[in-house]
Design an enzyme around this catalytic site. Structure first.
Site, mmCIF file in Angstrom:
data_model
loop_
_atom_site.group_PDB
_atom_site.id
_atom_site.type_symbol
_atom_site.label_atom_id
_atom_site.label_comp_id
_atom_site.label_asym_id
_atom_site.label_seq_id
_atom_site.Cartn_x
_atom_site.Cartn_y
_atom_site.Cartn_z
ATOM 1 N N ASP A 92 -19.043 9.322 17.772
ATOM 2 C CA ASP A 92 -19.095 9.579 16.331
ATOM 3 C C ASP A 92 -18.734 11.051 16.095
ATOM 4 O OD1 ASP A 92 -19.673 10.141 13.721
ATOM 5 O OD2 ASP A 92 -21.562 9.026 13.691
ATOM 6 N N ASN A 120 0.860 5.234 1.498
ATOM 7 C CA ASN A 120 0.478 3.864 1.920
ATOM 8 C C ASN A 120 1.248 3.325 3.139
ATOM 9 O OD1 ASN A 120 -0.470 1.197 1.863
ATOM 10 N ND2 ASN A 120 -0.858 1.357 -0.332
ATOM 11 N N LYS A 143 -3.241 -13.135 1.545
ATOM 12 C CA LYS A 143 -3.501 -14.064 0.433
ATOM 13 C C LYS A 143 -2.442 -15.171 0.375
ATOM 14 C CE LYS A 143 -6.125 -10.954 -2.603
ATOM 15 N NZ LYS A 143 -6.132 -10.219 -3.884
ATOM 16 N N CYS A 176 -3.329 10.543 -1.898
ATOM 17 C CA CYS A 176 -4.479 10.559 -2.824
ATOM 18 C C CYS A 176 -4.925 11.997 -3.121
ATOM 19 C CB CYS A 176 -5.645 9.765 -2.263
ATOM 20 S SG CYS A 176 -5.310 8.006 -2.257
ATOM 21 N N ALA A 185 -2.717 -3.025 -0.040
ATOM 22 C CA ALA A 185 -1.985 -4.097 -0.725
ATOM 23 C C ALA A 185 -1.032 -4.893 0.177
ATOM 24 C CB ALA A 185 -1.258 -3.524 -1.940
ATOM 25 N N GLU A 218 -8.559 -3.488 3.585
ATOM 26 C CA GLU A 218 -7.111 -3.692 3.667
ATOM 27 C C GLU A 218 -6.403 -3.167 2.420
ATOM 28 O OE1 GLU A 218 -9.436 -5.923 3.578
ATOM 29 O OE2 GLU A 218 -9.037 -7.404 2.017
ATOM 30 N N TYR A 244 -12.385 10.272 -1.938
ATOM 31 C CA TYR A 244 -11.412 10.322 -0.829
ATOM 32 C C TYR A 244 -10.389 11.455 -0.988
ATOM 33 C CZ TYR A 244 -7.724 8.386 2.217
ATOM 34 O OH TYR A 244 -6.758 8.187 3.177
ATOM 35 N N ARG A 283 4.185 1.527 -6.129
ATOM 36 C CA ARG A 283 3.853 2.284 -4.917
ATOM 37 C C ARG A 283 5.094 2.321 -4.021
ATOM 38 N NH1 ARG A 283 -0.167 2.574 -7.539
ATOM 39 N NH2 ARG A 283 -2.343 2.429 -6.902
#
Ligand code: NAD
Ligand code: GDD
Length: 349
Positions: free
Chosen positions: A70, A194, A216, A136, A209, A207, A165, A238
């Site tokens: 850790d 991404n 999916k 981000c 996109a 997860e 984040y 994106r």
């Protein structure tokens, strides 16, 4: 650059195949792929570190020293970097929008990893240190429209990053810049846009996109109920970077002296809407689904793309794997994992 990081750059001795590379977050997606990349390149001594128990690592490369530690604990960071020539920090508690919108404190706490790791690296006399930042970190005010212009490196300031984040990433970038400016540790900062590909998280809530949509579609086909729920209105945009471009880019950035302590975009500039992304996956799978939109789901910014002017200028290169090509490989990898899981098997390689 908001702070003065100018210093004289002393040349390094050439990197040797027996020099020790330490890669953290190596049980995860990018870290695991980076370990594999450097092994293929002929590096004989790699130490891979992650807090996850070994059976949960996405990739375990033969001949690599795997440590389960850790890294939010300073003592573990000291152990992790012992003898290292280069350190690649890919460890963070993170995920797609579903995770980072819900667990801001967890994301912020990743600051402990970089804080202790960079100090330990500096104390251990490490030659180069890489930090995996993120798009981000950019000012969200510039990302309010699906057609927003692509983000260039200076767009991080004035600072208004993604809550949780994004602030952690921006602050860790500053650590990297000051360790160079004040203490002379050569640091390198890539802002990933991404990233997707095989060995990425594809279910469980973290997860992103591309993997989520692939899964999916596979689930819909498997159920025989050809419907898909898309988060948001599908018009968000994106750019998505294939993993092979990501690991190659990390290597190039880490070994470019012009980029010391200088954040740089590492992302694709192929902008698509989430609806486009779904259409591509449908094409790969050979189906058409009825689309339903969940307007209460996590959405993040409305539009984000990578301006690659700087990386093209400095490296003469940019991530360029076409989305359809990378998605095809990713879709089939996820399908294999999905089927293996259904049959009670666990596929690693
Ligand atoms: P990942 O979740 O697959 O891997 C991160 C790994 O870090 C995990 O295996 C996790 O167990 C490990 N980790 C978390 N806390 C730890 C701790 N305290 N000590 C040791 N290990 C710890 O994520 P990834 O996609 O491989 O991302 C790697 C890096 O790239 C992260 O810093 C992430 O923020 C950054 N990044 C990724 C993307 C992307 O699209 N994947 C985009 C921008 C930035
Ligand atoms: N995750 C996910 N799952 N997103 C979906 C889905 C789904 O089923 N359906 C639609 N989306 C939409 C999200 O609502 C969001 O608008 C867009 O797809 C992209 O979502 P993510 O891939 O989860 O995240 P992101 O692009 O907003 O941010 C990611 O990339 C950053 C770097 O560019 C995250 O992984 C960040 O952690 C990362 O730093």
């Amino acid at each position: 650059m908001i702070i003065d990081t100018k210093r004289v750059v002393e040349p390094d001795p050439p990197l040797q195949p027996d020099d020790l590379l330490v890669i953290t977050g190596a049980g995860g997606f990018i870290g695991g792929n980076l370990v594999r990349y450097f092994r293929k390149k002929g590096f004989r001594r790699i130490r891979a570190v992650d807090k996850k128990p070994l059976p949960q690592w996405y990739i375990r490369e033969p001949g690599v020293e795997n440590l389960c530690l850790d890294l939010s604990i300073e003592e573990n960071c000291r152990r992790a970097v012992e003898g290292a020539v280069e350190v690649y920090n890919l460890a963070a508690d993170m995920g797609g929008m579903g995770f980072i919108e819900r667990y801001r404190v967890e994301c912020l706490r990743s600051i402990l990893i970089n804080t202790h790791l960079i100090e330990s690296a500096w104390r251990a006399g490490v030659r180069r240190y890489f930090f995996s930042s993120s798009a981000c970190a950019y000012n969200i005010q510039l990302q309010q429209d699906p057609n927003a212009r692509a983000l260039k490196e200076s767009d991080a300031y004035p600072a208004w990053p993604e809550r949780g984040y994004g602030w952690e990433k921006l602050m860790s970038e500053i650590f990297c810049q000051e360790y160079w400016a004040e203490r002379g540790l050569k640091t390198f900062i890539a802002r990933f846009h991404n990233v997707y590909g095989p060995y990425g998280t594809w279910d469980g809530g973290r997860e992103k996109a591309p993997a989520a949509i692939c899964r999916k579609v596979i689930e819909a086909i498997d159920r025989g109920d050809l419907r898909i729920t898309i988060w948001g209105d599908g018009r968000q945009t994106r750019s998505f970077m294939y993993i092979d471009d990501c690991v190659y880019g990390i290597d190039r950035i880490m070994h470019c002296d012009e980029l010391i302590a200088t954040p740089i975009n590492l992302g694709s500039s192929e902008l698509v809407s989430i609806n486009d992304l779904v259409s591509l996956v449908e094409k790969i799978a050979g189906v058409t689904l009825k689309r339903e939109y969940d307007l209460n789901a996590p959405r993040g910014v409305a539009g984000r793309n990578s301006d690659n002017t700087f990386i093209k200028k400095v490296l003469g290169w940019e991530p360029s794997t076409p989305l359809e090509q990378g998605l095809r490989v990713t879709y089939h990898w996820i399908k294999e994992q999905y089927e293996a899981r259904k049959q009670g098997r666990h596929v690693v390689e």
